[in-house]
Design an enzyme around this catalytic site. Structure first.
Site, PDB file in Angstrom:
ATOM      1  CG  PHE A  54      -2.072  -0.836   1.263  1.00  0.00           C
ATOM      2  CD1 PHE A  54      -3.304  -0.354   0.878  1.00  0.00           C
ATOM      3  CD2 PHE A  54      -1.977  -2.161   1.661  1.00  0.00           C
ATOM      4  CE1 PHE A  54      -4.432  -1.170   0.886  1.00  0.00           C
ATOM      5  CE2 PHE A  54      -3.087  -2.996   1.672  1.00  0.00           C
ATOM      6  CZ  PHE A  54      -4.320  -2.496   1.279  1.00  0.00           C
ATOM      7  CG  ASP A  55       1.110   5.758  -1.952  1.00  0.00           C
ATOM      8  OD1 ASP A  55       2.280   5.989  -1.598  1.00  0.00           O
ATOM      9  OD2 ASP A  55       0.302   6.650  -2.265  1.00  0.00           O
ATOM     10  CG  LEU A  56       1.674   6.886   4.439  1.00  0.00           C
ATOM     11  CD1 LEU A  56       0.734   6.072   5.326  1.00  0.00           C
ATOM     12  CD2 LEU A  56       2.994   7.171   5.165  1.00  0.00           C
ATOM     13  CG  ASP A  57       1.761  10.835   1.958  1.00  0.00           C
ATOM     14  OD1 ASP A  57       1.432  10.560   3.121  1.00  0.00           O
ATOM     15  OD2 ASP A  57       2.835  11.407   1.662  1.00  0.00           O
ATOM     16  CB  ILE A  96      -3.278  -0.692  -3.223  1.00  0.00           C
ATOM     17  CG1 ILE A  96      -3.717  -2.132  -3.528  1.00  0.00           C
ATOM     18  CG2 ILE A  96      -4.499   0.225  -3.099  1.00  0.00           C
ATOM     19  CD1 ILE A  96      -4.550  -2.773  -2.442  1.00  0.00           C
TER      20      ILE A  96
END
Length: 212
Positions: free
Chosen positions: A6-9, A162
């Protein structure tokens, strides 16, 4: 899928106030002649920060200093001007219960990403948090994911990325991964599809329907 990154921002959390206000702070410190609004700076959310400053300043000159000023504010204040998107906790809980290995892969320096994940109580969902170094190492998403895949010893063909921006999808494609784009962040449907997203999801909950 065995593993999911997963990307964060713009994917797990909405960091708009912290990022945009910290950029404004840096521009003020540099006596920049114009001051973009927070809304005018949303395009900076996701891509590598230094490259965004080069674009904002119109040159390479002062970009490194701008990053330094940005971090002055972000490391103490901006980091926490943030919030987890509604539904993310339930999605992560469901994926963990299904036996998926979950990771964070963000262009943000991992020292900041780790603090954000801990601050919002997301640590138990993730096996590891991958991010860039403060010197810019692995800020490119393709390089970051190459490193993260090797570190986790997972098969890229059985792995998802994602994220909400084009560089998330390009990084996935360059590493033989499938990409799912999310529309509740800061990228558009066209941006994500043109970058190679296999699916686009309007809500966190919709992501579950795209994962085998």
């Amino acid at each position: 899928m065995d593993a999911i990154y997963f990307d964060l921002d713009g994917t797990l959390t909405d960091p708009k106030p912290g990022i945009t206000r910290s950029i404004q702070y840096a521009l003020q410190r540099l006596d920049h002649p114009t001051m973009p609004t927070e809304d005018e700076l949303t395009w900076c959310i996701g891509p590598p920060l230094r490259a965004s400053f080069v674009r904002l300043l119109g040159a390479e000159t002062s970009a490194d200093l701008a990053v330094t000023y940005y971090r002055e504010r972000f490391s103490d204040v901006g980091l926490y001007e943030n919030g987890v998107y509604d539904g993310i906790g339930e999605v992560l809980t469901s994926l963990c219960a299904s036996g998926h290995r979950l990771f964070v892969a963000t262009s943000k320096p991992h020292v900041f990403a780790e603090r954000i994940i801990d601050h919002f109580g997301l640590r138990d969902h993730f096996e590891r948090v991958f991010g860039s170094e403060l010197d810019g190492t692995r800020v490119d998403k393709s390089h970051l994911l190459e490193y993260a895949l090797k570190q986790a010893s997972v098969d890229p063909a059985k792995t998802l990325m994602i994220g909400d921006r084009s560089h998330d999808m390009v990084g996935a494609k360059n590493n033989g991964m499938k990409g799912i784009g999310v529309l509740y962040g800061y990228g558009s449907r066209d941006e994500l599809l043109e970058a190679g997203a296999h699916h686009v999801c309007a809500t966190p909950g919709a992501v579950l329907g795209c994962i085998a």
